[in-house]
Design a protein around this motif. Sequence first.
Motif, PDB file in Angstrom:
ATOM      1  N   PHE A   1       0.631  -1.180  -0.068  1.00  0.00           N
ATOM      2  CA  PHE A   1       0.122   0.046   0.048  1.00  0.00           C
ATOM      3  C   PHE A   1       0.684   1.464  -0.027  1.00  0.00           C
ATOM      4  O   PHE A   1       0.629   2.153  -0.707  1.00  0.00           O
ATOM      5  N   GLN A   2       2.019   1.357   0.935  1.00  0.00           N
ATOM      6  CA  GLN A   2       2.779   2.545   0.836  1.00  0.00           C
ATOM      7  C   GLN A   2       3.438   2.618  -0.494  1.00  0.00           C
ATOM      8  O   GLN A   2       3.654   3.675  -0.914  1.00  0.00           O
ATOM      9  N   LYS A   3       3.854   1.596  -1.121  1.00  0.00           N
ATOM     10  CA  LYS A   3       4.547   1.734  -2.267  1.00  0.00           C
ATOM     11  C   LYS A   3       3.520   2.148  -3.559  1.00  0.00           C
ATOM     12  O   LYS A   3       3.754   3.082  -4.276  1.00  0.00           O
ATOM     13  N   LEU A   4       2.315   1.552  -3.327  1.00  0.00           N
ATOM     14  CA  LEU A   4       1.341   2.099  -4.423  1.00  0.00           C
ATOM     15  C   LEU A   4       0.880   3.719  -4.245  1.00  0.00           C
ATOM     16  O   LEU A   4       0.944   4.544  -5.125  1.00  0.00           O
ATOM     17  N   ARG A   5       0.876   4.146  -2.817  1.00  0.00           N
ATOM     18  CA  ARG A   5       0.601   5.554  -2.359  1.00  0.00           C
ATOM     19  C   ARG A   5       1.601   6.341  -2.914  1.00  0.00           C
ATOM     20  O   ARG A   5       1.520   7.470  -3.021  1.00  0.00           O
ATOM     21  N   SER A   6       2.939   5.972  -2.463  1.00  0.00           N
ATOM     22  CA  SER A   6       3.900   6.893  -3.110  1.00  0.00           C
ATOM     23  C   SER A   6       3.887   7.062  -4.664  1.00  0.00           C
ATOM     24  O   SER A   6       4.763   8.072  -4.907  1.00  0.00           O
ATOM     25  N   HIS A   7       3.339   6.324  -5.371  1.00  0.00           N
ATOM     26  CA  HIS A   7       3.226   6.418  -6.814  1.00  0.00           C
ATOM     27  C   HIS A   7       2.074   7.103  -7.238  1.00  0.00           C
ATOM     28  O   HIS A   7       2.146   7.885  -8.264  1.00  0.00           O
ATOM     29  N   TYR A   8       1.101   6.635  -6.807  1.00  0.00           N
ATOM     30  CA  TYR A   8      -0.052   7.148  -7.291  1.00  0.00           C
ATOM     31  C   TYR A   8      -1.052   7.768  -6.179  1.00  0.00           C
ATOM     32  O   TYR A   8      -1.050   7.321  -5.112  1.00  0.00           O
ATOM     33  N   ASP A   9      -2.045   8.718  -6.850  1.00  0.00           N
ATOM     34  CA  ASP A   9      -3.162   9.197  -5.683  1.00  0.00           C
ATOM     35  C   ASP A   9      -3.824   7.640  -5.561  1.00  0.00           C
ATOM     36  O   ASP A   9      -4.442   7.507  -6.775  1.00  0.00           O
ATOM     37  N   VAL A  10      -4.342   7.541  -4.520  1.00  0.00           N
ATOM     38  CA  VAL A  10      -5.071   6.185  -4.336  1.00  0.00           C
ATOM     39  C   VAL A  10      -6.524   6.556  -4.503  1.00  0.00           C
ATOM     40  O   VAL A  10      -7.405   6.848  -3.497  1.00  0.00           O
ATOM     41  N   THR A  11      -7.075   7.141  -5.624  1.00  0.00           N
ATOM     42  CA  THR A  11      -8.206   7.469  -5.818  1.00  0.00           C
ATOM     43  C   THR A  11      -9.004   6.543  -7.077  1.00  0.00           C
ATOM     44  O   THR A  11      -8.150   6.031  -7.890  1.00  0.00           O
ATOM     45  N   PRO A  12     -10.383   6.540  -7.133  1.00  0.00           N
ATOM     46  CA  PRO A  12     -10.811   5.703  -8.169  1.00  0.00           C
ATOM     47  C   PRO A  12     -10.415   6.135  -9.326  1.00  0.00           C
ATOM     48  O   PRO A  12     -10.130   5.679 -10.420  1.00  0.00           O
TER      49      PRO A  12
ATOM     50  N   LEU B   1       0.305  -1.358 -12.049  1.00  0.00           N
ATOM     51  CA  LEU B   1       0.186  -1.788 -10.611  1.00  0.00           C
ATOM     52  C   LEU B   1       1.247  -2.834 -10.080  1.00  0.00           C
ATOM     53  O   LEU B   1       1.654  -2.621  -8.800  1.00  0.00           O
ATOM     54  N   LYS B   2       1.570  -3.469 -10.989  1.00  0.00           N
ATOM     55  CA  LYS B   2       2.578  -4.774 -10.520  1.00  0.00           C
ATOM     56  C   LYS B   2       3.693  -4.287  -9.672  1.00  0.00           C
ATOM     57  O   LYS B   2       4.113  -4.967  -8.674  1.00  0.00           O
ATOM     58  N   PRO B   3       4.612  -3.386 -10.146  1.00  0.00           N
ATOM     59  CA  PRO B   3       5.681  -3.160  -9.282  1.00  0.00           C
ATOM     60  C   PRO B   3       5.405  -2.768  -8.082  1.00  0.00           C
ATOM     61  O   PRO B   3       6.172  -2.631  -7.248  1.00  0.00           O
ATOM     62  N   HIS B   4       4.109  -2.383  -7.757  1.00  0.00           N
ATOM     63  CA  HIS B   4       3.881  -1.863  -6.601  1.00  0.00           C
ATOM     64  C   HIS B   4       3.339  -2.690  -5.596  1.00  0.00           C
ATOM     65  O   HIS B   4       3.782  -2.456  -4.197  1.00  0.00           O
ATOM     66  N   ILE B   5       2.292  -3.520  -5.992  1.00  0.00           N
ATOM     67  CA  ILE B   5       1.673  -4.198  -5.305  1.00  0.00           C
ATOM     68  C   ILE B   5       1.883  -5.622  -5.251  1.00  0.00           C
ATOM     69  O   ILE B   5       1.620  -6.476  -4.474  1.00  0.00           O
ATOM     70  N   GLU B   6       3.066  -6.215  -6.101  1.00  0.00           N
ATOM     71  CA  GLU B   6       3.400  -7.732  -6.137  1.00  0.00           C
ATOM     72  C   GLU B   6       3.853  -8.257  -4.806  1.00  0.00           C
ATOM     73  O   GLU B   6       3.662  -9.343  -4.627  1.00  0.00           O
ATOM     74  N   VAL B   7       4.349  -7.050  -3.899  1.00  0.00           N
ATOM     75  CA  VAL B   7       5.045  -7.441  -2.806  1.00  0.00           C
ATOM     76  C   VAL B   7       3.768  -8.255  -1.860  1.00  0.00           C
ATOM     77  O   VAL B   7       3.958  -9.178  -1.090  1.00  0.00           O
ATOM     78  N   ALA B   8       2.542  -7.787  -1.924  1.00  0.00           N
ATOM     79  CA  ALA B   8       1.426  -8.456  -1.352  1.00  0.00           C
ATOM     80  C   ALA B   8       1.004  -9.778  -1.786  1.00  0.00           C
ATOM     81  O   ALA B   8       0.062 -10.579  -1.322  1.00  0.00           O
TER      82      ALA B   8
ATOM     83  N   ILE C   1      -4.452 -11.018  -9.833  1.00  0.00           N
ATOM     84  CA  ILE C   1      -6.072 -10.934  -9.345  1.00  0.00           C
ATOM     85  C   ILE C   1      -6.257  -9.800  -8.810  1.00  0.00           C
ATOM     86  O   ILE C   1      -7.255  -8.953  -8.949  1.00  0.00           O
ATOM     87  N   ARG C   2      -5.359  -9.278  -7.789  1.00  0.00           N
ATOM     88  CA  ARG C   2      -5.537  -8.073  -7.172  1.00  0.00           C
ATOM     89  C   ARG C   2      -5.633  -7.010  -8.085  1.00  0.00           C
ATOM     90  O   ARG C   2      -6.368  -5.888  -7.841  1.00  0.00           O
ATOM     91  N   SER C   3      -4.670  -6.830  -9.121  1.00  0.00           N
ATOM     92  CA  SER C   3      -4.620  -5.380  -9.857  1.00  0.00           C
ATOM     93  C   SER C   3      -5.722  -5.468 -10.765  1.00  0.00           C
ATOM     94  O   SER C   3      -6.654  -4.237 -10.986  1.00  0.00           O
ATOM     95  N   ARG C   4      -6.303  -6.342 -11.144  1.00  0.00           N
ATOM     96  CA  ARG C   4      -7.582  -6.545 -12.003  1.00  0.00           C
ATOM     97  C   ARG C   4      -8.921  -6.027 -11.232  1.00  0.00           C
ATOM     98  O   ARG C   4      -9.689  -5.257 -11.577  1.00  0.00           O
ATOM     99  N   ARG C   5      -8.761  -6.647 -10.033  1.00  0.00           N
ATOM    100  CA  ARG C   5      -9.767  -6.250  -8.972  1.00  0.00           C
ATOM    101  C   ARG C   5      -9.847  -4.822  -8.433  1.00  0.00           C
ATOM    102  O   ARG C   5     -10.858  -4.426  -8.715  1.00  0.00           O
ATOM    103  N   ILE C   6      -8.789  -4.409  -8.270  1.00  0.00           N
ATOM    104  CA  ILE C   6      -8.536  -2.955  -7.906  1.00  0.00           C
ATOM    105  C   ILE C   6      -8.978  -2.163  -8.905  1.00  0.00           C
ATOM    106  O   ILE C   6      -9.762  -1.060  -8.845  1.00  0.00           O
ATOM    107  N   ILE C   7      -8.683  -2.159 -10.375  1.00  0.00           N
ATOM    108  CA  ILE C   7      -9.124  -1.509 -11.264  1.00  0.00           C
ATOM    109  C   ILE C   7     -10.741  -1.518 -11.683  1.00  0.00           C
ATOM    110  O   ILE C   7     -11.211  -0.506 -11.641  1.00  0.00           O
TER     111      ILE C   7
END
Length: 226
Positions: free
Chosen positions: A57-68, A79-86, A91-97
């Motif tokens: 989440f921190q990586k994602l947030r440091s790169h993008y505004d976490v807004t819809p 999204l991969k480079p930011h959330i793959e650690v989780a 699945i997660r990236s498709r779901r988030i989008i």
Amino acid sequence: MWPKEIDERRRRMGEIIQRLEKRFPSRHHHPIREAFPLLIATLLSQNTSDKNSSRAFQKLRSHYDVTPHVLAHLQPSDLKPHIEVAGLYEIRSRRIIALSKTVIERFGGDLDAILRRPTDEARQVLMGLKGVGPKTADILLAFRGNRPIMPVDTNIFRVSGRIGLVAGRHYERTRGALEEVIPEKKLGEMHFTLIQLGRDICKPRRPLCPLCPIASLCAYPDKTRE
Ligand code: SF4
């Protein structure tokens, strides 16, 4: 086992709360307060460790505004480079989008619009979103919507079962049993406290019962091991 009378059950939980409050510093709020980031952080926390979901989440947030509006226009590969650690990144990236697009299409991008509805209705609407289960819905309702709700995670299931409050791993039954005996104003604090008890002492495989502040109130049969 726990007494049948509700007053006695509440008294017993009151004693448990007192002892746990002495042992663990209490936290009343989720560290993430805005609705949509809280939803994304909770989705990232499913089936992974706290450490990895928090890093994602921190990586994602440091790169993008976490807004819809921002996340809806990304590709899974963005999204991969930011959330793959989780883990489970595809699945997660498709779901988030997809979720970002739904929140825009159905609610004008304003997740708080759902949280302003009556609790049961808001819960049903949230759980109608793909990827949002009862725990995620309850986290949003409790920590953004300020509703008197106990979100139940795996630690809370384990502790609630071992102390003898509720049998089996049934989400609604466990939530209901906890909400019945914990005062409303303590629900948020106890959510974090029970998780901490589960992580630090009431561990999944070898609970450290001799170190546990509520051992004398607990129904777990083998409390001699450390
Ligand atoms: S006494 Fe043991 S089983 Fe009971 S809550 Fe404490 S650590 Fe868990």
